[in-house]
Design a protein around this motif. Structure first.
Motif, PDB file in Angstrom:
ATOM      1  N   LEU A 142      16.604   7.530   5.942  1.00 51.29           N
ATOM      2  CA  LEU A 142      16.269   6.517   6.885  1.00 51.29           C
ATOM      3  C   LEU A 142      14.990   5.755   6.233  1.00 51.29           C
ATOM      4  O   LEU A 142      14.910   4.770   6.470  1.00 51.29           O
ATOM      5  CB  LEU A 142      15.934   7.138   8.136  1.00 51.29           C
ATOM      6  N   GLY A 143      13.940   6.622   5.885  1.00 54.62           N
ATOM      7  CA  GLY A 143      12.569   6.078   5.438  1.00 54.62           C
ATOM      8  C   GLY A 143      13.016   5.041   4.223  1.00 54.62           C
ATOM      9  O   GLY A 143      12.333   3.784   4.157  1.00 54.62           O
ATOM     10  N   TYR A 144      14.068   5.439   3.275  1.00 53.94           N
ATOM     11  CA  TYR A 144      14.266   4.590   2.069  1.00 53.94           C
ATOM     12  C   TYR A 144      14.969   3.084   2.632  1.00 53.94           C
ATOM     13  O   TYR A 144      14.583   1.779   2.211  1.00 53.94           O
ATOM     14  CB  TYR A 144      15.454   4.929   1.283  1.00 53.94           C
ATOM     15  N   LEU A 145      15.900   3.443   3.716  1.00 51.33           N
ATOM     16  CA  LEU A 145      16.542   2.188   4.459  1.00 51.33           C
ATOM     17  C   LEU A 145      15.509   1.376   5.128  1.00 51.33           C
ATOM     18  O   LEU A 145      15.436  -0.008   4.984  1.00 51.33           O
ATOM     19  CB  LEU A 145      17.578   2.566   5.315  1.00 51.33           C
ATOM     20  N   SER A 172       7.067   4.724   6.412  1.00 49.75           N
ATOM     21  CA  SER A 172       8.079   3.584   6.444  1.00 49.75           C
ATOM     22  C   SER A 172       8.674   3.125   7.833  1.00 49.75           C
ATOM     23  O   SER A 172       9.080   2.023   7.842  1.00 49.75           O
ATOM     24  CB  SER A 172       9.418   4.193   5.585  1.00 49.75           C
ATOM     25  N   GLY A 173       8.804   4.056   8.641  1.00 51.00           N
ATOM     26  CA  GLY A 173       9.362   3.717  10.000  1.00 51.00           C
ATOM     27  C   GLY A 173       8.311   2.913  10.709  1.00 51.00           C
ATOM     28  O   GLY A 173       8.601   2.038  11.441  1.00 51.00           O
ATOM     29  N   LEU A 215       0.722  -1.327  -0.121  1.00 50.75           N
ATOM     30  CA  LEU A 215       0.200   0.042   0.027  1.00 50.75           C
ATOM     31  C   LEU A 215       0.757   1.305   0.020  1.00 50.75           C
ATOM     32  O   LEU A 215       0.658   2.053  -0.750  1.00 50.75           O
ATOM     33  CB  LEU A 215      -0.938   0.079   1.172  1.00 50.75           C
ATOM     34  N   LEU A 216       2.105   1.263   0.678  1.00 50.47           N
ATOM     35  CA  LEU A 216       2.901   2.413   0.848  1.00 50.47           C
ATOM     36  C   LEU A 216       3.563   2.612  -0.622  1.00 50.47           C
ATOM     37  O   LEU A 216       3.436   3.608  -0.925  1.00 50.47           O
ATOM     38  CB  LEU A 216       4.059   2.228   1.660  1.00 50.47           C
ATOM     39  N   LEU A 243       8.594  -0.667  12.484  1.00 52.07           N
ATOM     40  CA  LEU A 243       8.345  -0.826  13.780  1.00 52.07           C
ATOM     41  C   LEU A 243       7.395  -2.148  13.898  1.00 52.07           C
ATOM     42  O   LEU A 243       7.557  -2.982  14.903  1.00 52.07           O
ATOM     43  CB  LEU A 243       7.950   0.329  14.553  1.00 52.07           C
ATOM     44  N   GLY A 244       6.470  -1.943  13.092  1.00 51.96           N
ATOM     45  CA  GLY A 244       5.182  -3.013  13.115  1.00 51.96           C
ATOM     46  C   GLY A 244       5.981  -4.524  12.881  1.00 51.96           C
ATOM     47  O   GLY A 244       5.416  -5.403  13.495  1.00 51.96           O
TER      48      GLY A 244
END
Length: 468
Positions: free
Chosen positions: A128-131, A42-43, A18-19, A47-48
């Protein structure tokens, strides 16, 4: 053998899809709010994933030793960007602009390496989001069947955005979502502002779609060489069974050509040659001739599309090349790099730094927000060592995927797509800034996560799994 996935992994995987589908919608996520939203989601996915493993007490597989060096290299720009932002570095490291500003204001200021602390934190947030996307994709697509589903869904998402872009193009409305276009009239841009950026996104979707249909063809070829009389019937059978896949390829290829982006189309064509070459040359079961004949429907669709939609790109061939237009800017960027080759000027600060170096040799000097060369821009902002560490981290994963092909059969296509996608974005980054558009960087991180999941796959029998 297919491994069962946990419910937590399933939820995170569908959240990731979905993202991936959302990212291109708000103008390629290339606005401050949409950048932050993409990084936040993304984070949360990462975390999920961690919470799901804790709740279900599922042990994550040990980190493959081949991943240690790329991850360590990727950590270098992360840590260094924080150092650039911090105020506790030696004063001799600080950019001169802080002393000049303090003198002009008549008040002491805390100096930093970066000339724009907010821009550095924002760009670090994006990275950080891409990673996080890369790691989430890698963790949820270790099963080859799940990896196949991921690439298939990405190709369908890409086809959806291509269909939208083509509908707007042929309607003649010149809009992007609810906005009137303010640039790139007469070009397909879908939900992106820049046609070059959309060309890269369409190219990534096309690589996934072509790679999957090539894999289907490979699996349908018999292990013994085919008799030439059977090849036309096999090609017709593949065309009838894979009609939807051919439509997806048609949409993506047509949208790509109608962008009119010379660099985007050229990079995609080279990446397609790499993909087709690796796929066909490495499959010796039915011979190269058999593979090419069986792939005839795919080849015909691509050739017909490129011919029918070649008008915009042919019209632009008389213009100067993209690199020639930007050579003066590259020269100025190199001069700026020489000022601080080790420390950099701060992640995400190209626009401010270039404004101090630009001159009239650059066309429209006041409008340059990007270097149109991601490698030079990263070296200017991060410094040469940190920028090289980031590039090397990506290259090592692609190299590992290329090496792993010799021990893979059923999952080889995921490695091939990752290598060809790296060729595409790597070449285009020489003359443009597509990887600096969040939706495209997220898409590439997603594809490379799927690739890494197969390239660094582990089993209970050993660190590597052979499909042969």
């Amino acid at each position: 053998m297919r491994k069962p996935t946990s419910a937590a992994d399933d939820i995170v995987f569908w959240g990731l899809m979905l993202l991936t589908a959302w990212a291109p919608l708000p103008l390629g996520s290339n606005r401050p709010w949409s950048m932050a939203f993409l990084a936040l989601l993304s984070g949360l996915l990462l975390l999920g994933l961690a919470i799901g493993h804790l709740v279900t007490r599922k042990d994550s597989p040990p980190l493959h030793r081949g991943l240690r060096l790329p991850l360590a290299l990727a950590a270098v720009p992360l840590v260094w960007a924080l150092v650039q932002w911090s105020t506790w570095t030696p004063e001799s490291w600080h950019h001169p602009i802080w002393r000049q500003a303090a003198a002009a204001l008549g008040t002491p200021l805390e100096g930093r390496i970066t000339v724009n602390p907010d821009a550095t934190l924002s760009t670090l947030m994006n990275l950080l989001g891409y990673l996080a996307i890369f790691w989430t994709a890698m963790a949820t697509t270790r099963d080859p069947a799940r990896a196949r589903l991921a690439l298939r869904l990405f190709a369908l998402i890409g086809a959806g955005y291509a269909l939208y872009g083509l509908a707007i193009f042929f309607s003649g409305t010149e809009t992007i979502l609810f906005f009137d276009k303010w640039d790139y009239f007469g070009s397909v841009t879908s939900t992106f502002v820049n046609r070059n950026s959309y060309a890269t996104y369409a190219g990534l979707g096309l690589l996934c779609a072509v790679g999957l249909i090539i894999e289907d063809i490979r699996q349908r070829l018999p292990r013994q060489p085919l008799h030439m009389r059977r090849l036309p019937a096999l090609a017709l059978d593949i065309a009838s069974r894979k009609f939807l896949s051919l439509v997806v390829i048609l949409l993506l290829a047509c949208a790509l050509m109608l962008t009119g982006s010379r660099a985007g189309i050229g990079s995609t064509l080279i990446a397609l040659v790499v993909l087709l070459g690796i796929s066909l040359l490495r499959d010796r079961r039915s011979g190269l001739a058999g593979g090419l004949t069986a792939a005839a429907p795919l080849v015909l669709v691509l050739l017909a599309t490129f011919w029918l939609a070649s008008g915009p790109i042919l019209d632009r061939l008389d213009e100067n090349s993209p690199a020639a237009d930007r050579l003066p800017a590259y020269r100025l960027a190199l001069h700026a790099i020489q000022d601080t080759p080790l420390l950099g000027t701060g992640y995400g600060t190209f626009q401010e730094v270039f404004a101090a170096h630009r001159d009239l040799t650059v066309a429209s000097p006041s409008s340059w927000k990007k270097a149109h060369n991601t490698y030079l821009e990263n070296m200017l902002e991060l410094g040469v060592p940190a920028a090289m560490a980031l590039n090397l981290a990506i290259a090592l994963i692609a190299w590992r995927a290329l090496r792993a092909m010799s021990s893979r059969r059923r999952s080889r296509i995921y490695l091939t797509v990752g290598v060809s996608a790296t060729v595409l974005v790597g070449l285009h980054s020489l003359v443009d800034f597509s990887l600096q558009i969040p939706a495209i960087a997220a898409a590439y991180a997603f594809i490379m996560g799927v690739t890494a999941a197969q390239a660094f796959r582990q089993t209970s029998q050993g660190p590597e799994e052979s499909d042969g």
